[in-house]
Design an enzyme around this catalytic site. Structure first.
Site, PDB file in Angstrom:
ATOM      1  N   LYS A  53      59.007  52.032  -1.844  1.00 52.68           N
ATOM      2  CA  LYS A  53      60.114  51.188  -1.358  1.00 52.68           C
ATOM      3  C   LYS A  53      61.106  52.037  -0.561  1.00 52.68           C
ATOM      4  CE  LYS A  53      59.348  47.874  -4.984  1.00 52.68           C
ATOM      5  NZ  LYS A  53      59.425  47.586  -6.404  1.00 52.68           N
ATOM      6  N   GLN A  97      63.611  48.141 -11.116  1.00 56.65           N
ATOM      7  CA  GLN A  97      62.164  48.208 -11.292  1.00 56.65           C
ATOM      8  C   GLN A  97      61.787  47.823 -12.724  1.00 56.65           C
ATOM      9  OE1 GLN A  97      60.064  49.117  -8.604  1.00 56.65           O
ATOM     10  NE2 GLN A  97      58.492  48.326  -9.969  1.00 56.65           N
ATOM     11  N   ASP A 120      64.848  40.469  -5.477  1.00 53.54           N
ATOM     12  CA  ASP A 120      63.613  40.173  -6.213  1.00 53.54           C
ATOM     13  C   ASP A 120      63.464  38.665  -6.431  1.00 53.54           C
ATOM     14  OD1 ASP A 120      61.653  41.961  -6.858  1.00 53.54           O
ATOM     15  OD2 ASP A 120      62.643  42.744  -8.657  1.00 53.54           O
TER      16      ASP A 120
END
Ligand code: NAP
Length: 285
Positions: A53, A97, A120
């Site tokens: 990322k 994460q 997200d």
């Protein structure tokens, strides 16, 4: 009928080129899209995802922050970091994460992320907006599935889409997005009776169950479009999808390979969401 490959790498590359142009446009207005990724602990797979990322951010000209916290970080310290990032003007997207260490309440952490920066798309408000059809940041993998279909000019409206899997991160949101695109959607899960009777009616079949090579040709009708979200590590170290690619490929009109299908789309959609969040926060159309 030989199945055509839906290439997630090619679509990702095209989208990234488009995004670079948008980044140039925003930068000229004094806005650089910024993504903060928070990793707690040393999970090997998570480290790979986080590094990837960060690298993608730099390639696209984004500002990138990676916060690597020790595995024994307390929930309150993590929440305090998120609160700082929520208020930080250089950051437009925040991604924690997952999975988190067991002593941290994942839901409390997701709930603490500012909705405007929820790249997200897992915050309950983002999920609610998705359900009622309001504007929101969409979860990356499901949004990537829709983008793959659209960019391969697969007709979704009026088609029967069957989704196997009902998780909050893939199955449920992808079903909602397919419905939003005017498909008629059937959802299957581990308690579905006579699943093959349903999947054999599918014009579009999305599989997200986490079982290597589970779907073989007996699940399909000829000419189906198959989207394989599964990513399963085999004993020999290779990656396999939830669909037995070799067994089914000649039956499909389109099929995503694993790797190289849905996988590359997930990070690309994260970058897309970060760009979208930056534009919305700075009211740039
Ligand atoms: P998950 O949370 O474990 O959910 C799995 C779903 O599949 C559940 O709804 C479960 O049903 C259903 N299921 C399990 N076995 C089944 C069976 N035999 N028949 C029918 N349904 C069955 O998994 P997930 O997070 O959605 O992930 C699914 C797969 O996608 C995994 O391989 C994961 O690695 C992959 N994935 C890939 C990406 C990507 O970027 N490409 C992103 C996310 C996930 P119940 O609800 O009844 O238990």
């Amino acid at each position: 009928m030989a199945g055509s490959l839906m290439n997630g790498k090619t679509v990702s590359a095209a989208m990234r080129e488009e995004m670079k142009q948008e980044v140039d446009r925003l930068t000229a207005k004094g806005v650089q899209p910024g993504l903060a990724v928070v990793l707690v602990g040393e999970d090997a797979a998570s480290q790979v995802y986080v590094n990837s990322k960060h690298k993608t951010c730099l390639e696209l000209g984004y500002y990138s922050e990676v916060h690597r916290l020790p595995a024994d970080t307390t929930e309150s310290d993590l929440l305090a970091l998120i609160e700082t990032l929520n208020g930080q003007s250089t950051i437009h997207g925040i991604l924690v994460q997952l999975p988190l260490p067991k002593h941290i309440n994942e839901k409390a952490v997701i709930d603490s992320i500012a909705v405007a920066k929820d790249v997200d798309g897992f915050h309950p408000v983002s999920v609610g907006n998705l359900v009622i059809g309001d504007e929101s940041l969409l979860p990356c993998t499901p949004a990537g599935v829709i983008e793959l279909l659209k960019r391969h000019e697969v007709e979704i409206a009026g088609k029967h889409a069957v989704v196997i899997g009902r998780s909050n991160i893939v199955g449920k949101p992808v079903s909602l997005l397919l419905q939003r695109e005017n498909a008629t959607v059937t959802m299957c899960h581990s308690r579905t009776a006579n699943m093959k009777e349903l999947t054999r009616q599918a014009d579009i079949l999305v599989v997200a169950i986490g079982r290597a090579n589970f779907v073989d040709r007996s699940f399909l009708k000829p000419g189906v479009v198959v989207i394989d979200v599964g990513m399963n590590r085999l004993d020999n170290g290779k990656l396999a999808g939830d669909v037995d690619f070799e067994d089914v490929k000649d039956l499909c009109a389109w099929i995503t390979p694993v790797p190289g299908g849905v996988g590359p789309m997930t990070i690309t959609m994260l970058m897309y969401n970060t760009l979208k969040a930056a534009k919305r926060i700075h009211q740039i159309t």
